[in-house]
Design an enzyme around this catalytic site. Structure first.
Site, PDB file in Angstrom:
ATOM      1  N   HIS A  20       0.866  -1.192   0.000  1.00 47.51           N
ATOM      2  CA  HIS A  20       0.000   0.000   0.000  1.00 47.51           C
ATOM      3  C   HIS A  20       0.894   1.231   0.000  1.00 47.51           C
ATOM      4  O   HIS A  20       1.327   1.700   1.048  1.00 47.51           O
ATOM      5  CB  HIS A  20      -0.929  -0.036   1.223  1.00 47.51           C
ATOM      6  CG  HIS A  20      -1.950   1.068   1.244  1.00 47.51           C
ATOM      7  ND1 HIS A  20      -3.191   0.928   1.825  1.00 47.51           N
ATOM      8  CD2 HIS A  20      -1.918   2.343   0.766  1.00 47.51           C
ATOM      9  CE1 HIS A  20      -3.872   2.057   1.706  1.00 47.51           C
ATOM     10  NE2 HIS A  20      -3.116   2.939   1.069  1.00 47.51           N
ATOM     11  N   HIS A  22       1.344   4.868  -2.389  1.00 50.74           N
ATOM     12  CA  HIS A  22       1.017   5.742  -3.519  1.00 50.74           C
ATOM     13  C   HIS A  22       2.324   6.371  -3.964  1.00 50.74           C
ATOM     14  O   HIS A  22       2.943   7.112  -3.181  1.00 50.74           O
ATOM     15  CB  HIS A  22       0.026   6.820  -3.085  1.00 50.74           C
ATOM     16  CG  HIS A  22      -1.238   6.245  -2.511  1.00 50.74           C
ATOM     17  ND1 HIS A  22      -2.376   6.063  -3.257  1.00 50.74           N
ATOM     18  CD2 HIS A  22      -1.526   5.774  -1.269  1.00 50.74           C
ATOM     19  CE1 HIS A  22      -3.323   5.534  -2.498  1.00 50.74           C
ATOM     20  NE2 HIS A  22      -2.834   5.337  -1.277  1.00 50.74           N
ATOM     21  N   HIS A 200      -9.488   1.129  -1.563  1.00 49.60           N
ATOM     22  CA  HIS A 200      -9.476   1.752  -0.247  1.00 49.60           C
ATOM     23  C   HIS A 200     -10.908   1.702   0.279  1.00 49.60           C
ATOM     24  O   HIS A 200     -11.841   2.119  -0.419  1.00 49.60           O
ATOM     25  CB  HIS A 200      -9.065   3.223  -0.337  1.00 49.60           C
ATOM     26  CG  HIS A 200      -7.593   3.451  -0.544  1.00 49.60           C
ATOM     27  ND1 HIS A 200      -6.867   2.859  -1.540  1.00 49.60           N
ATOM     28  CD2 HIS A 200      -6.713   4.236   0.147  1.00 49.60           C
ATOM     29  CE1 HIS A 200      -5.604   3.266  -1.464  1.00 49.60           C
ATOM     30  NE2 HIS A 200      -5.481   4.097  -0.447  1.00 49.60           N
ATOM     31  N   GLU A 203     -11.378   3.393   5.706  1.00 54.63           N
ATOM     32  CA  GLU A 203     -10.337   4.260   6.297  1.00 54.63           C
ATOM     33  C   GLU A 203     -11.092   5.348   7.074  1.00 54.63           C
ATOM     34  O   GLU A 203     -11.119   5.342   8.289  1.00 54.63           O
ATOM     35  CB  GLU A 203      -9.453   4.865   5.190  1.00 54.63           C
ATOM     36  CG  GLU A 203      -8.390   5.830   5.701  1.00 54.63           C
ATOM     37  CD  GLU A 203      -7.638   6.561   4.567  1.00 54.63           C
ATOM     38  OE1 GLU A 203      -8.136   6.601   3.427  1.00 54.63           O
ATOM     39  OE2 GLU A 203      -6.551   7.123   4.852  1.00 54.63           O
ATOM     40  N   ASP A 281       1.795   3.972   2.868  1.00 53.48           N
ATOM     41  CA  ASP A 281       0.767   4.828   2.250  1.00 53.48           C
ATOM     42  C   ASP A 281       1.393   5.988   1.471  1.00 53.48           C
ATOM     43  O   ASP A 281       1.533   5.914   0.247  1.00 53.48           O
ATOM     44  CB  ASP A 281      -0.220   5.334   3.320  1.00 53.48           C
ATOM     45  CG  ASP A 281      -1.611   5.618   2.774  1.00 53.48           C
ATOM     46  OD1 ASP A 281      -1.864   5.363   1.583  1.00 53.48           O
ATOM     47  OD2 ASP A 281      -2.463   6.105   3.540  1.00 53.48           O
ATOM     48  N   ASP A 282       1.722   7.074   2.161  1.00 56.93           N
ATOM     49  CA  ASP A 282       2.326   8.260   1.538  1.00 56.93           C
ATOM     50  C   ASP A 282       3.501   8.698   2.406  1.00 56.93           C
ATOM     51  O   ASP A 282       3.403   9.678   3.162  1.00 56.93           O
ATOM     52  CB  ASP A 282       1.277   9.386   1.447  1.00 56.93           C
ATOM     53  CG  ASP A 282       0.068   8.955   0.632  1.00 56.93           C
ATOM     54  OD1 ASP A 282       0.170   8.948  -0.598  1.00 56.93           O
ATOM     55  OD2 ASP A 282      -0.960   8.595   1.236  1.00 56.93           O
TER      56      ASP A 282
HETATM   57  N1  HPA Z   1      -6.499   7.425   1.213  1.00 56.44           N
HETATM   58  C1  HPA Z   1      -7.147   7.725   0.092  1.00 56.44           C
HETATM   59  N2  HPA Z   1      -6.561   8.208  -0.979  1.00 56.44           N
HETATM   60  C2  HPA Z   1      -5.246   8.392  -0.953  1.00 56.44           C
HETATM   61  C3  HPA Z   1      -4.511   8.108   0.180  1.00 56.44           C
HETATM   62  C4  HPA Z   1      -5.176   7.589   1.321  1.00 56.44           C
HETATM   63  O1  HPA Z   1      -4.597   7.309   2.381  1.00 56.44           O
HETATM   64  N3  HPA Z   1      -3.238   8.414  -0.131  1.00 56.44           N
HETATM   65  C5  HPA Z   1      -3.198   8.850  -1.408  1.00 56.44           C
HETATM   66  N4  HPA Z   1      -4.430   8.844  -1.908  1.00 56.44           N
HETATM   67 ZN    ZN Z   2      -3.683   4.811   0.485  1.00 53.89          ZN
END
Ligand code: HPA
Ligand code: ZN
Length: 339
Positions: A20, A22, A200, A203, A281-282
């Site tokens: 996971h 991006h 996703h 969340e 994630d990021d």
């Molecule tokens: N959630 C949804 N979209 C996203 C995320 C995330 O954590 N990171 C980059 N796009």
């Molecule tokens: Zn994500």
């Protein structure tokens, strides 16, 4: 590694996959400034430090606004190559042996950047990364769920010539108000074209979105999924089906999905027998790559070595690697954990 304590050395050394991530979220402020300079793009921050200081988020949307603005410096194939190479280098240093990375073509095609520019740069780096670091890879195309389904369908059509290079399609961006059901038709078409699917869900959105992702999009994994605990029947189903969740602990704290790491349900989900995994994630925005996520979870939730080894094993199990390669890595994880 000599100055790392032993649990940290264990975390770093154990073979693991990241599922996971991006790629646009791995754009570090230094590279953002370098690319802004290269292309004559004006950033609304004086320097790297000021930009980093802006990374304080209230929720998912407040992050996404910065994330899309930052991605505007990515313009040519070399930019996407540099971005992806930098991520692979850091992941290699973190003991990551296999990556399955998301890219968001609409973030770029909406600004007039060609689909080919994006994917060619990323793929060239993935090939270079495999040669240089031995990291294997898969690529997942994510649709932006705040845009309409017709836009996603056009993006899917642009991806068809690259079908062989993209293992799955996914769904990201603003979750609330954009349920998986909005993309049922696009995902059905993607599956007919041979793509696997992920999304996703759960969340910020409710557990019903996780159920929709399973029933309507037929996902092979749920990204995040941490709100599953609010639905007892769903929990039982996730355990029974060994449906993987790609959990991102630092992201969840930064975006206030949970208030503190000590409140995170990762350990409870693991103990219930869910196939949970740890991911970044990021990482450029949320304070760290895979090792930082394992470390933060280990400290906050008092994870044992056995927990860490199970999370690493889950990451391989949940990957899209062929069975023989999975078995190979599982043997290596078992051997590493036994020392
Ligand atoms: N959630 C949804 N979209 C996203 C995320 C995330 O954590 N990171 C980059 N796009
Ligand atoms: Zn994500």
């Amino acid at each position: 590694m000599t100055d790392e304590n032993s649990i940290d050395a264990f975390i770093r050394g154990i073979p693991k996959a990241e599922l996971h991530l991006h790629i646009e979220g791995s754009l570090e402020p230094e590279l953002m400034f370098a690319l802004a300079h290269k292309h004559g793009v004006e950033l609304p921050y004086a320097n790297v430090e000021e930009l980093r200081n802006a990374y304080q988020f209230d929720d998912l949307q407040s992050f996404l606004d910065l994330y899309y603005a930052g991605a505007a410096v990515l313009r040519d194939e070399d930019d996407f190559h540099a971005l992806t190479m930098a991520y692979l280098e850091r992941s290699h240093a973190d003991g990551v042996v296999h990556v399955e990375i998301f890219f968001d073509p609409q973030t770029h095609t909406e600004r007039g950047i060609a689909f080919a520019t994006v994917i060619d740069g990323i793929r060239r780096a993935l090939a270079d990364g495999e040669r240089t670091f031995g990291i294997t890879h898969r690529l997942i195309l994510c649709f932006l769920r705040h845009l309409d389904a017709a836009d996603a369908m056009r993006t899917l059509e642009q991806a068809l010539p690259y079908k062989h290079a993209i293992v799955a399609v996914g769904l990201d961006s603003s979750e609330r108000g954009h349920p998986p059901s909005k993309f049922e038709e696009v995902f059905a078409r993607a599956r007919r074209e041979g793509f696997l699917t992920v999304a996703h869900a759960g969340e910020e959105g409710p557990p019903e979105y996780i159920v929709e992702a399973l029933d309507l999009l037929h996902v092979a994994r749920v990204d995040h999924g941490v709100r599953c605990e609010e639905d007892a029947a769903l929990m039982q189903r996730l355990v029974r089906e060994r449906m993987p969740l790609t959990v991102c602990p630092l992201s969840n704290v930064k975006l206030r999905v949970v208030q503190r790491m000590q409140d995170h349900n990762l350990k409870r989900l693991l103990d219930r027998g869910l196939c949970v995994t740890v991911n970044s994630d990021d990482p450029a925005y949320f304070g760290g790559y895979v090792v930082a996520n394992y470390q933060a979870a280990q400290r906050g939730l008092d994870l044992s070595r056995a927990d860490i080894a199970q999370l690493a094993a889950n990451s391989i199990e949940a990957s899209f690697l062929p069975d023989a390669e999975k078995q190979n890595w599982q043997r290596k994880i078992t051997a590493f954990a036994a020392v």
